[in-house]
Motif scaffolding. Sequence first.
Motif: not given
Length: 508
Positions: A268-272, A265-266, A303-304, A296-298
Amino acid sequence: MEFEILVWLLLLFATPLWFLATILFKSKPPPSPPSSNPAAATAAIPKVYPIIGSVPSIIANKHRRIHWMSDILHASPSSTFVLHRGFGSRHVFTANPTVVHHILKTNFPLYQKGPTYKSALNDFLGQGIFNTDGAEWKLQRQISSHEFSTHSLRKFIETVVDVELSDGLLPLLNDASQNKTIIPDFQNILQRFTLDNICKISFGFDPECLLRETPFTTALTDAQIICSKRLHAAFPLIWKIKKVLNLGSEKRLKEAVPEVKDLARRIMREKKKELGEKETLDSVDLLSRFLSSGHSDEDFVIDIIISFIIAGRDTTSLVLTWFFWLLSKHPHVEEKVLKEVTQKDTVYTHACEEMKDMVYTHAALCETMRLYPPVPMNSKEAMRDDVLPNGSLVKKGWRVTYHIYAMGRSEKIWGSNWAEFRPERWLTWEEVEGRWRFEAVDAFTYPVFQAGPRVCLGKEMAFLQMKRMVAGILRRFKVISEVAEPKYDGYFTSFMVGGFPVRIQNRN
């Protein structure tokens, strides 16, 4: 109240069967060690009991599950065997290339991950590419396929691996060489190195795991092991009850999965955030392109991320673990690999395409994976009744597993010298050009990277990474094994039991 009653009824139902299996198991003689020659295998066909099937044999051989089934397949005329699990469930195992072709290509839509696989792995893998079928799988594969084919990604891989080598792994090995210290587990070092690599390549994120063990890496390993044990459990009902009651391994899984997902999650959010601050997309990592495509569904993206981490961390590192051990046992092969990487001076000067010229190293890596595949077995589930090419019946809901480890050690496939580590079996000498030419083997005979529609997208990336690591390490260091005959075992992926202790010798 009704829920509690249901749990107690399940316990009352399962306990007598468990005790019966235990009693039958204790009445059996201890299992024989793995056979060294499939032609001489004396594996007995497991006895089938009412209700519990061959569960006593499954329990008796759980500590050598891979070798046990490999012995049975080698002793089987058709290289295919039907294992009876509890409550009438059946599990087909095969080491027959014709059957593998049937399930991975000819009848591909019929053999899917299925509910058994998804149930065991859903808590950990969710809707990632390794745990999906149909439209969800096609979507992830389509996006991933585009990214793996881009030249910019391949160049990025080169840059990442070279930097991680020069700034991280090679200095670590140099310190061990200068201090004359034993590295207690080179396997673990390689896993942490490839974890950093895959995170930087795929997500543009460096978890900095090489120099230290982190709660994330421990949680990732624990989650993989527990979910794999779920999948191979003699009585799946047991782990399901433990999950409801939050006991033992299931309690640990509930702790480990959030640890893994928190890092995902971290990432993903940093990349967003990074993408939101840019006017144009100039990053070539997979996650940037995936998020920019509108997916962009978290939970889905998490999972990916986890699927890519597992694929990138374990496979290449475990191949290299066995590769360096085999080189230490076969100095004449090491000499040929060293000659090739030294002549080409590949680590910092050669482009991706030129790495393909390292044909002897490529053959040695393929030979390593034949004997010690990074994924020992792979399973599907039949969506309807079928008949395999060898005549075996498969009923809807049965699991079908192709045994990659058994296939790599099959005398029927590789001949009487199957046990020899011979990179030359993959090569043909071209007299006119004065060099080796690599001869690929049919993917259904050698399904290390799977085959058919689900063939591994990261195959080229894996070979590129492994060759650059081999060249970078061998040009400067000799890796000397401190273990004589390590044991091969595995869950989702294989590993060297007890780790890989080595000494590092500087060639200069």
